[in-house]
Design an enzyme around this catalytic site. Sequence first.
Site, PDB file in Angstrom:
ATOM      1  N   HIS A 243      -0.797   9.865 -13.920  1.00 29.33           N
ATOM      2  CA  HIS A 243      -1.850  10.839 -14.213  1.00 29.33           C
ATOM      3  C   HIS A 243      -2.404  10.715 -15.648  1.00 29.33           C
ATOM      4  O   HIS A 243      -3.540  10.343 -15.857  1.00 29.33           O
ATOM      5  CB  HIS A 243      -1.303  12.263 -14.006  1.00 29.33           C
ATOM      6  CG  HIS A 243      -0.677  12.493 -12.669  1.00 29.33           C
ATOM      7  ND1 HIS A 243      -1.385  12.515 -11.481  1.00 29.33           N
ATOM      8  CD2 HIS A 243       0.621  12.704 -12.323  1.00 29.33           C
ATOM      9  CE1 HIS A 243      -0.565  12.736 -10.469  1.00 29.33           C
ATOM     10  NE2 HIS A 243       0.651  12.848 -10.950  1.00 29.33           N
TER      11      HIS A 243
HETATM   12  O1  RIB Z   1       0.004  17.305 -12.373  1.00 33.23           O
HETATM   13  C1  RIB Z   1       0.285  16.239 -13.248  1.00 33.23           C
HETATM   14  C2  RIB Z   1       0.294  16.702 -14.666  1.00 33.23           C
HETATM   15  O2  RIB Z   1       1.306  17.690 -14.845  1.00 33.23           O
HETATM   16  C3  RIB Z   1       0.641  15.583 -15.658  1.00 33.23           C
HETATM   17  O3  RIB Z   1       0.042  15.844 -16.885  1.00 33.23           O
HETATM   18  C4  RIB Z   1       2.129  15.701 -15.777  1.00 33.23           C
HETATM   19  O4  RIB Z   1       2.611  15.192 -17.023  1.00 33.23           O
HETATM   20  C5  RIB Z   1       2.310  17.193 -15.732  1.00 33.23           C
HETATM   21  O5  RIB Z   1       2.055  17.691 -17.035  1.00 33.23           O
END
Ligand code: RIB
Length: 313
Positions: A243
């Site tokens: 992500h």
């Molecule tokens: O949903 C994914 C996000 O939530 C990413 O930033 C992960 O590190 C958590 O913070």
Amino acid sequence: MTSHRIILDCDPGRDDALAIALTLASPEEIELIGITTVAGNVPLELTQRNARFLCELCGHVDVPVHAGARRPLTRAPVTAEEVHGRSGLEGLEVDEPSMPLQDQHAVDFITETLRASGEEGVTLVACGPLTNIAMVVSDAPKVLPNVRQIVLMGGVSRVGGNVTPVAEFNIHADPEAAAAVFACGRPITVFSLDATYQVLSGPDHAGRLESLGGATAQRLACLLRPFGGGAKGRFGPGHTPLHDPCTVAWLLRPHLFEAQSVPVVVETEGAHTLGATVVDWWGVTGEPPNAQWVTKADGDGVLDLLIERIARL
Ligand code: RIB
Ligand code: CA
């Protein structure tokens, strides 16, 4: 002269760690003014420790690390140890960092940096709950014109949530903060799950990084392997979405992504929809667009960039 002067606000966090490493491996394009940390995946004591450990591991004890909000604006803190482990960096052996934590609160650091920045302004990259950024927006509106843009990982519209059926972790953790940031009026580019689920790290990616890189890359390669529950089995055996590094990859290679200009609001009250990012794809509300919503990502291109850069560390 670098293309981007950024503050990276994050909650490391396994994928935040990749965003930090990619940033530090790209000094020709990105000036990292500082890292600010927020409670999220794990409590603030660990996110700030992890950020300092990662800067040291990547050979950058020069980067100031600040601690920010230890809880959401109004709600009880939530964490995601099932995805990131109790340390927040499961899979990595975390050494206690020797570089100091800065005394200045993250929100004051962001505000002062914005106030002092010239017309060029500062890009805020946010990879965790948006509590720190929202506090800047509400406490120091006069410095907002110096926010060149906000690039954030968070939200979901089309692929289903990872915390509830309609909400993603960063937004759901502090919906009030997210609502304030989306309403702040500055340019926002959103890497929601709609985009990051197209960027999947698989079994060979870690091996490629291990074969290409030195000692630092060897240690970071485990972050390209899945860990923990997450969306079990949703992405195929041995695959996991990356992500947070998508935000930095976009700054480096924008052509790897496509986005659409849309109005977005955040649900802060729904019994079943709390933390939903409500995207008006067809303009039925008549509201003006307030975000660039990334709809397509070249996953292979992002992984190639990530491996090529982190192997340099
Ligand atoms: O949903 C994914 C996000 O939530 C990413 O930033 C992960 O590190 C958590 O913070
Ligand atoms: Ca994160």
